[in-house]
Enzyme design. Structure first.
Site, short mmCIF file in Angstrom:
data_model
loop_
_atom_site.label_atom_id
_atom_site.label_comp_id
_atom_site.label_asym_id
_atom_site.label_seq_id
_atom_site.Cartn_x
_atom_site.Cartn_y
_atom_site.Cartn_z
N ASP A 94 -38.61 30.61 18.77
CA ASP A 94 -37.61 29.76 19.38
C ASP A 94 -38.43 28.73 20.14
O ASP A 94 -38.96 29.03 21.21
CB ASP A 94 -36.73 30.59 20.33
CG ASP A 94 -35.61 29.75 20.93
OD1 ASP A 94 -35.77 28.52 20.99
OD2 ASP A 94 -34.59 30.33 21.31
N HIS A 95 -38.58 27.53 19.56
CA HIS A 95 -39.60 26.63 20.10
C HIS A 95 -39.30 26.22 21.54
O HIS A 95 -40.18 25.75 22.24
CB HIS A 95 -39.78 25.40 19.21
CG HIS A 95 -38.59 24.50 19.19
ND1 HIS A 95 -37.55 24.67 18.31
CD2 HIS A 95 -38.26 23.45 19.96
CE1 HIS A 95 -36.64 23.74 18.55
NE2 HIS A 95 -37.05 22.99 19.54
N HIS A 110 -31.15 28.99 21.89
CA HIS A 110 -31.75 28.24 22.99
C HIS A 110 -31.03 28.47 24.32
O HIS A 110 -31.64 28.80 25.33
CB HIS A 110 -31.74 26.74 22.69
CG HIS A 110 -32.39 26.38 21.40
ND1 HIS A 110 -33.50 27.03 20.94
CD2 HIS A 110 -32.08 25.44 20.49
CE1 HIS A 110 -33.86 26.49 19.78
NE2 HIS A 110 -33.02 25.53 19.48
#
Lengths: 304, 533
Positions: free
Chosen positions: B224-225, B287
């Protein structure tokens, strides 16, 4: 960028002028993380200031350059203030004349940013005991550069070791970081006992004996220093029971890592600019115990 | 379906991850040149190969390949590091090298240096083939074997699956069949997967079954960048390294929390992926719920993966949905309009979208956290496309001062104090508080105090993918969500999605606006307003 010259001035007037310039530009002094004091001669000023401003892109700072001019002239303080685009922080170049040369700290001290770290950098000649110097005593971190001396760079490391205080470092140690990092990576795979080794560099390069001392202390093996054509450090060769582990770099950019039983590999290992070295120094402001061990080990074994 | 938090599985995972770290520790202890006091030496990954599936994709070109180069430029790639591309192209090594070269030139953050490129170029290989072609994977296994011989990479492989999830089963099956997923003694095999981790609890679970059939949980890295972003990691520093905020970080002082991710773009070329998925699954599930977990969790006992994940799981488990989903959620779909001076089409007019699509492009939900710290403090999450501006932030909005010793006129325009963590762009922190307006009258008005990453740590902050790729190669998992977190997030979102599925067409909102009216009405019912971004 705005440049502002003040002749025959005082620290108070410099501070006031800074505040005035900032208000005029509508940019308050936020985000500056430290004060960097550069003590140098006039001839080093341009390069040192350039490196410092570039390092300030990573560590926004107030940069104070202190240039001690002729001490037989009447007492005078000249200042050149720079603020604006090329520098994220502020720059002031101070030129000291007459008796003031011996009291530079009285000018510098009121110009330090409040409640943030102070770093002093001597790109050339530095006091014997930096921490006892009147400007050095203002700082948490004192950076010397053995390579910046015209001669006697290696000898100066012995002086550094004798006068060492927590917070001292030398750029000739920072120059070694990529080499040390690569060596440490090579040792992540077990290599066995190192019997002896040699570090080669251009003649009189102060980083070479430091690297040899570090290796010798960590590996418990004798490491020699030998001269080569350069530029800078050119190779480290360590003889192992089963062969030789070596890193060779002749073009100052790309190195070859060789170890027994494995193919040779090329690794980027470029020499770095002073600004990058300085930025590395400013990244951590606590004392560098590994440098302390290496430089003291060097001083104990030095037979100059 | 088993409970994602089954204790037996947890114990096993903790044991394997502990075993994993201890081997790394032993290696470090055995290395005479490493010293924990030596802070100049960077964390460098050990020798390894990164195998990239889906090299021609947008993500590979814009993020992954440039990030690998940037790591090399910062001296963080191990000697011998090799990069293997796998794709359905009739390519040779040099074609993939050319693609990498172009991607690096176009998107790398650090300057292009010939010697770094040369080092990287030597390790670049390409294996052509289809995912269902046994021969291609046999060739891959042979190529990797050869790389171990010629580059000294010691059998350490990271497989990056930058491909749509529908290909996961076949790729994982191939890795299993060729034995590439089994790490021989003294080496490691890791697999990296990208969101979406399923589209509901059930599919997330199935997806996980597939990956865990070949790789143990400790070898699966879910990217999950957002978690690789400096500001997101700074949430933990802000909360747990300071004494200033933690005492007021609770229901006694906080009025509510707003977590926002707004995008100014439409769906672009992602119609095939986006339609049927929608804003909530695309953004809130991963996110925003991860941001919520970091903002709301208790302090972890340490920053290692298991301690951190445990706290995040605890808070995700404590999340409660509002009783009336109709009044406390909102969804919308963008209509044609003007966005930033450009005329843009509505969602239903986008290429590849059916004119009857009920997919939402805007979603807002209200959540509560049932624990001592947060009971009664609503967390409002919203995300949308084609909104006024691109911004991601977490705003902790504080209660008003209990008593104001000023006349009502003087504080008429004084709002709530707020602490805003700006995640992107312009990363930093803003504190909003009341201050006296200069002049002879006593008038108090909101002002902002800013900390900008750009000012204080200008160029040092690496791109999120750099950090995450390095963590994969080092085997450091704290910044990667665990499967349990993924499943807990779906448990939160699934009932909302089910409710929305019965509600027909989402409410339209004009492109370039701040979302549908129902979202504003939802806040108004609670006597609050969305922050104007």
């Amino acid at each position: 960028m705005t440049t502002f010259m003040l002749s025959d001035t005082t620290a108070g007037r410099i501070s006031a002028q800074f505040m005035h310039l900032r208000h005029q530009m509508g940019a308050p002094a936020i985000g500056m993380v430290l004060t960097l004091v550069v003590v140098c001669e006039e001839r080093h000023q341009y390069d040192a200031l350039r490196a410092a401003t570039e390092a300030a892109r990573e560590h926004p700072s107030r940069i104070i350059v202190v240039i001690k001019r002729e001490d037989d002239e009447p007492i005078r303080l000249d200042a050149e203030l720079r603020i604006g685009e090329s520098t994220p922080g502020e720059v002031v170049v101070l030129r000291l004349y007459g008796e003031l040369v011996d009291h530079a700290d009285s000018v510098v001290s009121p110009l330090l940013l409040p409640d943030t770290p102070v770093v002093v950098w001597w790109p050339g000649a530095a006091p014997e005991v930096p921490s006892k110097d009147s400007i050095g005593a203002l700082a948490q971190r004192r950076i010397t550069d053995a390579k910046g001396l015209d001669e006697g760079g290696i000898q100066s490391l012995v002086t550094r070791a004798k006068g060492y205080a927590r917070g001292d470092t030398d750029l000739s140690w920072a120059r070694l970081t990529p080499w040390r990092s690569l060596l440490a990576a090579a040792f992540d795979q077990p290599v066995g006992q190192v019997r002896e080794g040699v570090v080669e560099s251009s003649k009189g390069h102060p980083s070479a004996p430091l690297l040899a001392s570090w290796l010798s202390e960590r590996l418990g093996a004798p490491i020699e220093v030998a001269d080569s054509a350069g530029p800078g450090l050119t190779s480290v060769r360590l003889s192992l029971d089963g062969g030789e582990l070596s890193i060779c770099r002749t073009d100052a950019r790309l190195a070859t890592l060789s170890r027994p039983g494995q193919p040779d590999r090329n690794v980027a290992l470029a020499r770095r600019h002073t600004s990058e070295l300085l930025a590395e120094e400013l990244r951590r402001l606590d004392s560098d115990e590994v440098y302390e061990a290496a430089v003291k080990h060097f001083a104990r074994t030095y037979k100059g | 379906m088993t409970d994602p938090a089954a204790p037996a599985e947890e114990a096993a995972t903790v044991a394997t991850s502990a075993a994993g770290t201890s081997t790394t520790m032993e290696v470090l202890a055995a290395n005479p040149l490493r010293d924990p006091r030596d802070k100049r030496l960077p964390r460098v990954a050990g020798p390894c190969v990164m195998v990239l599936f889906g090299v021609t994709g947008d993500l590979a070109k814009r993020k992954l390949l440039p990030a690998i180069y940037d790591l090399g430029n910062r001296g963080l790639l191990p000697p011998g590091f090799s990069l293997v591309g796998f794709a359905r192209r009739d390519w040779k090594d040099q074609d993939f090298a050319q693609l990498t070269h172009d991607a690096v030139k176009a998107h790398a953050r650090t300057p292009f240096r010939e010697e770094v490129w040369k080092q990287l170029r030597e390790g670049i290989h390409f294996v052509p083939g289809e995912f269902n072609d046994d021969g291609a994977f046999d060739a891959l296994a042979m190529a990797l074997n050869e790389i171990d011989e010629t580059r000294g990479t010691g059998g350490n492989y990271a497989f990056y699956l930058s491909v749509p999830p529908k290909f996961f089963p076949v790729v994982v099956e191939q890795l299993k069949r060729t034995g590439l997923s089994d790490a021989p003694e003294g080496s490691w095999r890791r697999v990296v997967i990208e969101k979406p981790f399923g589209h509901d609890l059930r599919s997330a679970h199935e997806l996980n079954e597939i990956t865990t059939s070949a790789f143990p949980e400790s070898s699966i890295f879910r990217i999950d960048h957002y978690l690789g972003k400096e500001t997101v990691q700074n949430i933990m520093a802000l909360r747990f390294a300071n004494n200033l905020y933690e005492p007021i970080w609770n229901r006694s002082f906080v009025d509510h929390v707003q977590i926002t991710m707004a995008e100014d773009i439409g769906i672009g070329g992602r119609a095939g992926y986006y339609d049927g998925i929608g804003a909530a699954r695309d953004v809130i599930q991963n996110h925003l719920l991860q941001l919520l977990a970091l903002v709301a969790m208790e302090d972890p006992t340490s920053f290692d993966a298991s301690a951190l994940r445990r706290e995040k799981e605890k808070v995700l488990k404590a999340v409660r949905l509002p009783a009336d989903l109709g009044l406390n959620t909102a969804r919308g779909q963008y209509l044609a309009g003007w966005q930033g001076g450009e005329k843009v089409v509505g969602y239903l007019q986008e290429d590849g979208i059916s004119s009857a699509s009920t997919t939402e492009t805007y979603a807002a939900i209200k959540l509560e956290i049932a624990n001592r710290r947060w009971a009664g403090v609503p967390f409002y999450l919203r995300t949308g496309k084609r909104l006024g501006r691109r911004v991601t932030e977490v705003a902790v909005v504080f209660q008003r001062a209990p008593h104001l010793p000023f006349s009502a006129d003087d504080t008429e325009i004084l709002g709530h104090n707020a602490l805003v963590i700006r995640v992107q762009p312009d990363e930093g922190i803003t504190v909003r508080f009341g201050s006296k307006v200069p002049g002879t009258a006593m008038e108090v008005r909101d002002v902002s105090m800013d900390f900008a990453y750009g000012e204080s740590f200008l160029e040092s902050s690496p791109e999120a993918y750099e950090r995450l790729l390095l963590d994969v190669m080092i085997g450091d998992p704290p910044l990667f969500p665990h499967q349990r977190e993924v499943e807990l997030s779906w448990k939160i979102l699934d009932p909302i999605e089910e409710f929305w599925a019965t509600q027909g067409q989402p409410e339209g909102y004009e492109s370039g606006s701040w979302g549908p009216e129902s979202a504003d009405a939802m806040m108004a019912r609670d006597g609050r307003v969305w922050r104007r971004l």
